[in-house]
Design an enzyme around this catalytic site. Structure first.
Site, PDB file in Angstrom:
ATOM      1  N   HIS A 270       0.849  -1.192   0.000  1.00 19.37           N
ATOM      2  CA  HIS A 270       0.000   0.000   0.000  1.00 19.37           C
ATOM      3  C   HIS A 270       0.883   1.239   0.000  1.00 19.37           C
ATOM      4  O   HIS A 270       2.085   1.158   0.299  1.00 19.37           O
ATOM      5  CB  HIS A 270      -0.924   0.004   1.222  1.00 19.37           C
ATOM      6  N   ARG A 353      13.485  -5.713   4.249  1.00 21.45           N
ATOM      7  CA  ARG A 353      12.498  -6.416   5.058  1.00 21.45           C
ATOM      8  C   ARG A 353      11.143  -6.037   4.484  1.00 21.45           C
ATOM      9  O   ARG A 353      10.787  -4.862   4.415  1.00 21.45           O
ATOM     10  CB  ARG A 353      12.624  -6.018   6.525  1.00 21.45           C
ATOM     11  N   ASP A 355       7.400  -5.519   4.543  1.00 23.08           N
ATOM     12  CA  ASP A 355       6.259  -5.341   5.427  1.00 23.08           C
ATOM     13  C   ASP A 355       5.095  -6.196   4.919  1.00 23.08           C
ATOM     14  O   ASP A 355       4.904  -6.363   3.714  1.00 23.08           O
ATOM     15  CB  ASP A 355       5.878  -3.861   5.434  1.00 23.08           C
ATOM     16  N   GLU A 384       8.051 -10.219   6.681  1.00 26.46           N
ATOM     17  CA  GLU A 384       7.281 -10.173   7.924  1.00 26.46           C
ATOM     18  C   GLU A 384       6.193 -11.247   7.883  1.00 26.46           C
ATOM     19  O   GLU A 384       5.225 -11.136   7.146  1.00 26.46           O
ATOM     20  CB  GLU A 384       6.643  -8.803   8.127  1.00 26.46           C
ATOM     21  N   ASP A 527       2.394  -0.264  20.662  1.00 25.49           N
ATOM     22  CA  ASP A 527       2.359   1.035  19.980  1.00 25.49           C
ATOM     23  C   ASP A 527       1.332   1.975  20.616  1.00 25.49           C
ATOM     24  O   ASP A 527       0.172   1.600  20.740  1.00 25.49           O
ATOM     25  CB  ASP A 527       2.016   0.758  18.512  1.00 25.49           C
ATOM     26  N   ARG A 531       7.660   2.434  21.636  1.00 22.34           N
ATOM     27  CA  ARG A 531       8.471   3.225  20.716  1.00 22.34           C
ATOM     28  C   ARG A 531       9.043   4.468  21.401  1.00 22.34           C
ATOM     29  O   ARG A 531       9.229   5.506  20.768  1.00 22.34           O
ATOM     30  CB  ARG A 531       7.643   3.612  19.487  1.00 22.34           C
TER      31      ARG A 531
END
Length: 655
Positions: A270, A353, A355, A384, A527, A531
């Protein structure tokens, strides 16, 4: 039928007598499968039932190989398919007008199976493309994941790029992150920033080098309008909050001098709605897909009704999904001379990597990896994946991640769950062994040793919070989650557990990955509280010293990187493993220095454990403890006797 015990039929996929060779196999390999049947009279027929998605079912009659009293061993040898795929098997036994099935156990963990009177769960064999390899340098590395905004701010020219008007900087580096949400819709209306940037990463490369890091994985760094950057606005531009292309190139070059290679986060399922390509908010001068069907990007997206109704990631309208099979999109990401993949790899990125890899078509991942190899044949592709990557199904399709043309490394969330379950006493050592060996059985060896063995990440609560037995996150309000801190006793327990867990992580096959701040004791629920900024100057130095020591141990010894792995002990609270190189060759036939290591862990918080272990298969000399001031342990007639105090580990090297 006479004299039938409960396990009168027996097969164990982990024992060589019943399945040889063990585990995943290349195409066109021979595999021997056996089953034992104990009865006074022989069965009428014994069949091996084999199945795969393309050829469906095949039945192979099994022949009698051995007959010792009541024990009969039946045997069949098959050849794995010529093309990579999963194959599945179980056994059918006809006996005096009765039909019995023998298949995988109810937990489908491989090993010893069970007898059924109906079609059972099958055993899996992963069949992969011959001569598949994963990068050797990667298998021998330790990774470090950085959320750039929260690592270190460094502005040598005194210029700080300001966030968009609706976003803001936190006044203090020590503040906790928080989203500002609309009270009615709960949508994020303002993002907070702390000012970490790529210059800060360059400044802290000596710290990462001293820690022993070889791979630096960055959460997304391309221009985006959120602080998490998973809503890409421009794939060809570093977000100005973090720096620019020259700074990125310098990071890669300076890191390489210290043996640290950079991996980028590729978000290709996306884009952002506020992007050059979609441009819903009209921020950019380009003609976005939202604005016009004449946009060069229009075919990337799927609109039910243009412009307001479109397919988006998990229903989040700021992240419109793209069609990864669209030729124009593939040209942009993969094939053009200045494609996204080529552009950043030419500037120094060593890999990617991916997503949400389960939302990318297999064909797209294969093409991406092929393009990567035209730029750098030794680059690495990580995906992932939250489940067993060998048999992952998404959107009704069995995925092909580990069959030889896609990923080098899956994110090993199953490994994380297994270790946390063990140290939090949800499973015992024997169950931990069974779950670990299930992955070992299902993954091709080169993928098992390249798996990204993470314990923390930006998507899960901090490991210290979990190990300190904090309340379940869902039981607390957002405010309470933000403010929650472990008590002194909880934190002490969590640190002791983390030391053992991280030692296991460094001693297990795969690539250990440290989420920034775990090594110095950061806490936090998910989250955004996982973080928080790295607390420079306020580190837990005891924990940091521990991490430096165990990473150095792994970096110094090839046996802990690509040596063979065996479970030496698994009972109740105690787990032990062996890592070994003999004959100067590791498990991939590479020339490496010999070495034999034994690790034993007692996860009990209050019980001393005395164990005896027969280690004749691996050791015949005295052992030196690497955590007990070189204390020497002697083997008596092949038996090692140890006392492990509560929450104690011993790692020993054979003299």
């Amino acid at each position: 039928m006479n004299s039938l015990c409960i396990d009168w039929i027996y097969h164990n996929s982990h024992e060589k007598i019943y399945r040889t060779p063990f585990g995943a196999l290349p195409c066109s390999a021979r595999v021997s499968l056996r089953i034992k049947i104990a009865s006074e009279v022989p069965p009428d027929t014994v069949f091996l039932r084999l199945w795969n998605e393309e050829e469906k079912e095949k039945l192979y009659p099994m022949s009698l190989l051995e007959n010792q009293r009541m024990d009969r061993i039946y045997h069949a040898e098959i050849e794995t398919p010529q093309t990579p795929k999963l194959i599945w098997y179980f056994f059918i036994i006809h006996f005096q007008n009765q039909t019995y099935f023998y298949g995988n156990n109810a937990s489908q963990s491989g090993g010893a199976g069970e007898i059924y009177t109906h079609e059972p769960p099958s055993y899996q064999i992963t069949v992969f493309q011959p001569n598949t390899r994963t990068p050797d340098w990667f298998k021998s590395s330790v990774m470090y994941q950085v959320y750039v905004d929260r690592f270190f701010p460094h502005h040598p020219d005194g210029i700080t790029y300001e966030p968009a008007p609706k976003n803001f900087f936190r006044r203090e580096w020590s503040e906790l992150p928080e989203y500002e949400r609309d009270p009615d819709t709960h949508r994020v209306i303002r993002y907070d920033y702390f000012g970490g940037n790529l210059q800060g990463l360059i400044a802290k490369l000596p710290y990462l080098h001293e820690l022993g890091i070889g791979v630096l994985y960055l959460n997304p760094i391309f221009e985006a309008h959120s602080n998490h950057k998973y809503d890409t606005a421009d794939y060809h531009r570093i977000d100005p909050m973090y720096g620019d292309q020259d700074t990125f190139q310098r990071l890669c070059a300076e890191g390489k001098k210290l043996g640290i290679l950079v991996i980028l986060d590729g978000v290709f399922s996306h884009t952002g709605s506020n992007s050059i390509y979609f441009n819903r908010e009209g921020t950019y001068s380009s003609l976005g897909a939202y604005q016009s069907t004449d946009s060069p990007y229009y075919s990337w997206y799927h609109f039910d009704h243009h412009p307001g109704s479109y397919d988006c990631w998990w229903g989040i309208d700021t992240m419109p999904n793209v069609d990864e099979t669209n030729s124009l999109y593939q040209d942009f990401i993969l094939y053009q001379e200045n494609s996204v993949i080529k552009h950043w790899m030419k500037l120094g990125a060593k890999g990617w990597r991916l997503d949400v890899a389960d939302e990318l078509p297999d064909s797209f991942i294969k093409s991406l990896r092929a393009v990567m190899h035209t730029i750098d044949d030794d680059s690495v592709l990580i995906g992932e994946i939250w489940e067993d990557a060998s048999n992952k199904t998404s959107y009704g399709e069995l995925r092909e991640y580990l069959l030889g043309e896609e990923l080098d490394s899956p994110t090993n969330y199953p490994f994380r769950k297994i270790l946390l379950d063990f140290f939090l006493e949800r499973i015992d050592a024997e169950e931990m062994h069974m779950q670990l060996i299930q992955l070992y059985e299902n993954y091709p060896l080169h993928h098992f040793y390249a798996a990204m063995n993470l314990i923390g990440s930006h998507d899960v609560p901090r490991v210290l919070t979990l190990l300190g037995e904090a309340p379940e996150q869902q039981t607390l309000s957002k405010k309470d989650q933000k403010n929650y801190q472990l008590s002194a006793s909880q934190r002490e327990l969590a640190i002791k557990r983390l030391k053992l867990l991280s030692l296991m992580q460094m001693c297990f096959p795969g690539v250990p990955c440290i989420y920034y701040g775990d090594e110095i004791g950061l806490e936090g629920y998910s989250d955004p509280y996982n973080r928080a900024p790295y607390p420079w100057g306020k580190e837990n130095l005891e924990l940091l010293s521990w991490y430096k020591a165990i990473i150095a141990l792994r970096n110094q010894h090839a046996a802990l990187q690509t040596g063979s792995w065996h479970t030496a002990y698994a009972r109740d609270d105690v787990y032990g493993l062996v890592r070994q190189i003999t004959g100067n060759q590791d498990v991939f036939g590479q020339v490496k220095q010999n070495g034999t290591f034994l690790l034993f862990i007692n996860r009990s918080t209050d019980q001393q454990r005395d164990i005896e272990v027969d280690i004749r298969s691996w050791c015949n000399n005295a052992l030196i403890s690497l955590l007990d001031n070189q204390k020497e342990f002697f083997i008596n007639e092949g038996i090692l006797r140890l006392t492990l105090n509560p929450l104690e580990a011993k790692i020993m090297l054979q003299r």
